[in-house]
Design an enzyme around this catalytic site. Sequence first.
Site, PDB file in Angstrom:
ATOM      1  N   LYS A 208       0.819  -1.215   0.000  1.00  0.00           N
ATOM      2  CA  LYS A 208       0.000   0.000   0.000  1.00  0.00           C
ATOM      3  C   LYS A 208       0.853   1.265   0.000  1.00  0.00           C
ATOM      4  CE  LYS A 208      -4.297  -2.091   1.356  1.00  0.00           C
ATOM      5  NZ  LYS A 208      -5.264  -2.422   2.369  1.00  0.00           N
ATOM      6  N   ARG A 248      -3.191 -10.214   5.062  1.00  0.00           N
ATOM      7  CA  ARG A 248      -3.586 -10.339   3.662  1.00  0.00           C
ATOM      8  C   ARG A 248      -2.454  -9.757   2.813  1.00  0.00           C
ATOM      9  NH1 ARG A 248      -5.781  -7.111  -0.177  1.00  0.00           N
ATOM     10  NH2 ARG A 248      -7.355  -7.991  -1.571  1.00  0.00           N
TER      11      ARG A 248
HETATM   12  N1  PMM Z   1      -7.274  -4.099   0.927  1.00  0.00           N
HETATM   13  C1  PMM Z   1      -7.606  -4.138  -0.365  1.00  0.00           C
HETATM   14  C2  PMM Z   1      -8.608  -5.015  -0.813  1.00  0.00           C
HETATM   15  N2  PMM Z   1      -9.234  -5.836   0.039  1.00  0.00           N
HETATM   16  N3  PMM Z   1      -9.538  -6.661   2.216  1.00  0.00           N
HETATM   17  C3  PMM Z   1      -9.239  -6.635   3.519  1.00  0.00           C
HETATM   18  N4  PMM Z   1      -9.876  -7.453   4.388  1.00  0.00           N
HETATM   19  N5  PMM Z   1      -8.288  -5.791   4.022  1.00  0.00           N
HETATM   20  C4  PMM Z   1      -7.599  -4.923   3.207  1.00  0.00           C
HETATM   21  O1  PMM Z   1      -6.750  -4.168   3.724  1.00  0.00           O
HETATM   22  C5  PMM Z   1      -7.911  -4.922   1.818  1.00  0.00           C
HETATM   23  C6  PMM Z   1      -8.903  -5.821   1.359  1.00  0.00           C
HETATM   24  C7  PMM Z   1      -6.908  -3.247  -1.351  1.00  0.00           C
HETATM   25  O2  PMM Z   1      -5.736  -3.809  -1.796  1.00  0.00           O
HETATM   26  P1  PMM Z   1      -5.495  -4.598  -3.213  1.00  0.00           P
HETATM   27  O3  PMM Z   1      -6.167  -3.789  -4.291  1.00  0.00           O
HETATM   28  O4  PMM Z   1      -4.021  -4.640  -3.343  1.00  0.00           O
HETATM   29  O5  PMM Z   1      -6.061  -5.963  -3.113  1.00  0.00           O
END
Ligand code: PMM
Length: 277
Positions: A208, A248
């Site tokens: 991020k 994650r």
């Molecule tokens: N961040 C993203 C997408 N889904 N789900 C959870 N539970 N926690 C998060 O911090 C989260 C998520 C955004 O990141 P990406 O686009 O790299 O998947």
Amino acid sequence: MTLLMGIVNVTPDSFSDGGRFFDHDAAVAHGLALCRAGAHILDIGGESTRPGAERVEPAVEQERILPVVRALAEAGAVVSVDTMNASTARAAVDAGARIVNDVSGGLADPEMLSVVAATGADIVLGHWRGHSADMYAAAEYADVAGEVVGELASRIDAAGAAGIPPARVIVDPGIGFGKRGEQNWAVLRATERITRLGPRVLVGTSRKRFLAETLDPSDPASVDEDRRDLATAVTTVLAAQAGAWGLRVHDISASRDALAVRRAWEGESRWAPTRSR
Ligand code: PMM
């Protein structure tokens, strides 16, 4: 034991994997590779939540992810579905998903909590203050950590009222969702407080922007994926230390190795060193 959730984005516009896994076969292959690398759970998403992203129709989202959910669940993976849509959550559970990961904590779709209650799946409730297109408008806090803890407590209550007991809930502080730079670090420092709410805690820092801003405040865009993955792996260890149940991440092997080093440091390693002479 800290669990690792590997990310499988089936979107053409995800900032973090450049849409490389939009192709269904490629997405399934990527998920299987994440499992081989040590992922305990696969999180499959078809709608980008990056800042400024447009919403996609549930039908489009389902067309992207359901074949991938089905194939990976049939291959034996524990599948989580990253969605804010109740209809997608229901269809994904029917296709084999065991966890519904709703970054909006059930706020985006009024049907979400009751639908998940009926499926018997676990639910991730993320801290969220609005859709990606305008998420920073809500990034105003007097006490960001306290407000995140309080708002997560309300979402746990809402889930309970809809029929989802705390044992089926996982809370997530929503790093990067309506939070800028330092606000994310303030929330991460509160991880232990969040664990005291009761449910399991999932943390998502992977690649991020706030990590890149920390590594190079004057030019975050210059921080490449390898440096973001290293910073992510360090947050994996720190979050595990603070009691997080799961992380994650995109790069499973880096976080897996980081956790192995932590276990060795703690004396929990199953690896027995040969005695030095
Ligand atoms: N961040 C993203 C997408 N889904 N789900 C959870 N539970 N926690 C998060 O911090 C989260 C998520 C955004 O990141 P990406 O686009 O790299 O998947």
